[in-house]
Design an enzyme around this catalytic site. Structure first.
Site, PDB file in Angstrom:
ATOM      1  N   HIS A 142      43.497  39.543  47.329  1.00  0.00           N
ATOM      2  CA  HIS A 142      43.365  38.178  48.013  1.00  0.00           C
ATOM      3  C   HIS A 142      44.559  37.623  48.238  1.00  0.00           C
ATOM      4  O   HIS A 142      45.583  38.255  48.012  1.00  0.00           O
ATOM      5  CB  HIS A 142      42.361  37.356  47.202  1.00  0.00           C
ATOM      6  CG  HIS A 142      42.599  37.042  45.704  1.00  0.00           C
ATOM      7  ND1 HIS A 142      42.902  37.999  44.961  1.00  0.00           N
ATOM      8  CD2 HIS A 142      43.024  36.026  45.198  1.00  0.00           C
ATOM      9  CE1 HIS A 142      43.300  37.340  43.870  1.00  0.00           C
ATOM     10  NE2 HIS A 142      43.452  36.171  43.935  1.00  0.00           N
ATOM     11  N   HIS A 197      46.139  34.565  46.910  1.00  0.00           N
ATOM     12  CA  HIS A 197      46.473  33.672  45.980  1.00  0.00           C
ATOM     13  C   HIS A 197      48.037  34.017  45.843  1.00  0.00           C
ATOM     14  O   HIS A 197      48.394  35.173  45.845  1.00  0.00           O
ATOM     15  CB  HIS A 197      45.640  33.407  44.778  1.00  0.00           C
ATOM     16  CG  HIS A 197      44.485  32.824  44.818  1.00  0.00           C
ATOM     17  ND1 HIS A 197      43.393  32.535  43.933  1.00  0.00           N
ATOM     18  CD2 HIS A 197      44.089  31.691  45.824  1.00  0.00           C
ATOM     19  CE1 HIS A 197      42.702  31.938  44.268  1.00  0.00           C
ATOM     20  NE2 HIS A 197      42.863  31.332  45.545  1.00  0.00           N
ATOM     21  N   ASP A 215      49.964  34.637  43.274  1.00  0.00           N
ATOM     22  CA  ASP A 215      50.396  35.422  42.108  1.00  0.00           C
ATOM     23  C   ASP A 215      49.967  36.785  42.678  1.00  0.00           C
ATOM     24  O   ASP A 215      50.453  37.877  41.719  1.00  0.00           O
ATOM     25  CB  ASP A 215      49.727  35.275  40.874  1.00  0.00           C
ATOM     26  CG  ASP A 215      48.148  35.009  40.999  1.00  0.00           C
ATOM     27  OD1 ASP A 215      47.684  34.693  41.969  1.00  0.00           O
ATOM     28  OD2 ASP A 215      47.587  35.143  39.755  1.00  0.00           O
ATOM     29  N   HIS A 216      49.150  36.910  43.699  1.00  0.00           N
ATOM     30  CA  HIS A 216      48.854  38.535  44.055  1.00  0.00           C
ATOM     31  C   HIS A 216      49.960  38.837  45.530  1.00  0.00           C
ATOM     32  O   HIS A 216      49.879  40.091  45.847  1.00  0.00           O
ATOM     33  CB  HIS A 216      47.374  38.640  44.410  1.00  0.00           C
ATOM     34  CG  HIS A 216      46.758  38.276  43.390  1.00  0.00           C
ATOM     35  ND1 HIS A 216      45.954  39.543  42.482  1.00  0.00           N
ATOM     36  CD2 HIS A 216      46.333  37.227  42.558  1.00  0.00           C
ATOM     37  CE1 HIS A 216      45.575  38.887  41.441  1.00  0.00           C
ATOM     38  NE2 HIS A 216      45.614  37.843  41.518  1.00  0.00           N
ATOM     39  N   HIS A 269      34.952  35.611  43.555  1.00  0.00           N
ATOM     40  CA  HIS A 269      36.212  34.797  43.229  1.00  0.00           C
ATOM     41  C   HIS A 269      35.930  33.626  43.837  1.00  0.00           C
ATOM     42  O   HIS A 269      35.215  33.415  44.825  1.00  0.00           O
ATOM     43  CB  HIS A 269      37.490  35.571  43.221  1.00  0.00           C
ATOM     44  CG  HIS A 269      38.617  34.841  42.901  1.00  0.00           C
ATOM     45  ND1 HIS A 269      38.693  34.199  41.443  1.00  0.00           N
ATOM     46  CD2 HIS A 269      39.934  34.572  43.149  1.00  0.00           C
ATOM     47  CE1 HIS A 269      39.909  33.692  41.228  1.00  0.00           C
ATOM     48  NE2 HIS A 269      40.654  33.823  42.236  1.00  0.00           N
ATOM     49  N   ASP A 318      40.670  38.738  39.335  1.00  0.00           N
ATOM     50  CA  ASP A 318      40.193  37.630  39.765  1.00  0.00           C
ATOM     51  C   ASP A 318      38.564  37.639  40.367  1.00  0.00           C
ATOM     52  O   ASP A 318      38.466  37.333  41.529  1.00  0.00           O
ATOM     53  CB  ASP A 318      41.149  37.210  41.034  1.00  0.00           C
ATOM     54  CG  ASP A 318      42.301  36.829  40.577  1.00  0.00           C
ATOM     55  OD1 ASP A 318      43.063  37.719  39.929  1.00  0.00           O
ATOM     56  OD2 ASP A 318      42.972  35.738  40.832  1.00  0.00           O
ATOM     57  N   HIS A 359      45.817  41.159  34.235  1.00  0.00           N
ATOM     58  CA  HIS A 359      45.937  39.782  34.789  1.00  0.00           C
ATOM     59  C   HIS A 359      45.440  38.910  33.869  1.00  0.00           C
ATOM     60  O   HIS A 359      44.583  37.936  33.764  1.00  0.00           O
ATOM     61  CB  HIS A 359      44.730  39.618  35.721  1.00  0.00           C
ATOM     62  CG  HIS A 359      44.782  38.441  36.523  1.00  0.00           C
ATOM     63  ND1 HIS A 359      44.293  37.308  36.510  1.00  0.00           N
ATOM     64  CD2 HIS A 359      45.556  38.317  38.129  1.00  0.00           C
ATOM     65  CE1 HIS A 359      44.423  36.238  37.509  1.00  0.00           C
ATOM     66  NE2 HIS A 359      45.496  36.942  38.236  1.00  0.00           N
TER      67      HIS A 359
END
Length: 303
Positions: free
Chosen positions: A61, A63, A65-66, A138, A206, A265
């Site tokens: 996805h 976000h 942090d990814h 998520h 997530d 994670h």
């Protein structure tokens, strides 16, 4: 053989001892990256692996942090004068998101191929492996992934001879080719035995526990799963933010009958995940806390 390295196992923000989310798999000279959080390049350098063979990058996805490590990684690839195409796989909006990030990496000497995921599940076959994306739960559109390497059956010399198949066709048939010669069609199943067990890695972060995770991770050799919170008292927080606890991940691993579970994670507040493993291994004994650089070489079963 399939090399698997958990480059970064942190969620939300990088820490001095933990990079953000990223996983790398290497097979037959090709590499797959799943997620590309901040610090992915440093994690690669620490591991001693190169970004050059990366042919595919998958995103769960969008976000930060990814995906926040992507622009820098693209620049590094470009500065190395890469010319081979790079395939990106991700949820709806992939090209728009990546092109927005590429404001700081506008000119690259290689083409980017965008493969946007459609629907609840989709598979992509590239470079000898099959990547399957499956929707999870998520607070934004998010997918888990499996990476599978199928293994053909053994070549049966006696069957080939019994069917009077010309020797010159044995090698292409063994490689999966169908051949027409002198009015006769020769197919691989004429000379190959039953398919042998391949290799399978499942990965999800997530998300809340879902039936899709159990279904797609079924019998995976390695299941890498989010464990945002080790403390059971944070189950309500996990539910609110659509994440998972260690125990929930262990229950998924048990239901999917996987070979091994790695947790990843982690919340930035979770400094020592190993302290919470007793309850996890009570449910699923072959569970381990992931850490940056954790690596395994998955081997095909002996015949």
């Amino acid at each position: 053989m399939l090399d698997v390295c958990l480059l970064g196992c942190g969620g939300m923000m990088p820490l001095p001892y933990r990079w953000l989310t990223s996983l790398m798999l290497r097979y037959n000279g090709s590499s797959i990256l799943i997620d590309c959080g901040e610090g992915t390049q440093v994690a690669l350098r620490e591991k001693g692996w190169s970004p050059k063979p990366i042919d595919v990058i998958c995103f769960t996805h969008y976000h930060g942090d990814h995906i926040s490590g992507l622009p820098g990684l693209l620049l590094t690839m470009g500065n190395a004068m890469r010319t081979e195409p790079l395939t990106l796989i991700g949820p709806k909006g992939l090209e728009r998101v990546v092109n927005a990030l590429r404001v700081i990496a506008p000119e690259l000497p290689f083409p980017i191929i965008f493969r946007e995921i459609h629907g609840a599940k989709e598979s992509f076959t590239l470079n000898g492996y099959r990547i399957t994306a499956f929707r999870v739960n998520h607070n934004v559109l998010c997918y888990g992934y499996t990476v599978e390497i199928d293994r053909k059956g053994k070549f049966d010399v006696e069957r080939a001879r019994a069917q009077e198949i010309p020797v010159k066709l044995w090698n292409p048939l063994q490689k999966g080719q169908t051949i027409e010669l002198d009015g006769r069609t020769y197919t691989p199943d004429m000379v190959l035995g039953e398919s042998r067990k391949g290799l399978k890695v499942a990965y999800c972060t997530d998300t809340r526990p879902t039936a899709s995770i159990v279904e797609n991770a079924k019998n995976a050799d390695l299941f890498i799963c989010e464990g945002m919170y080790g403390e059971q008292e944070k189950e309500a927080k996990a539910l609110e933010h659509k994440h998972m606890t260690f125990l929930e991940a262990a229950n998924l691993a048990k239901a999917a009958e996987v070979g091994e579970l790695w947790l990843t994670h982690y919340s930035p507040a979770l400094s020592h995940p190993e302290e919470f493993m007793n309850t996890v291994t009570a449910v699923f004994p072959k569970a381990y806390p992931g850490k940056d650089g954790k690596t395994v070489e998955l081997q095909f079963e002996e015949d």
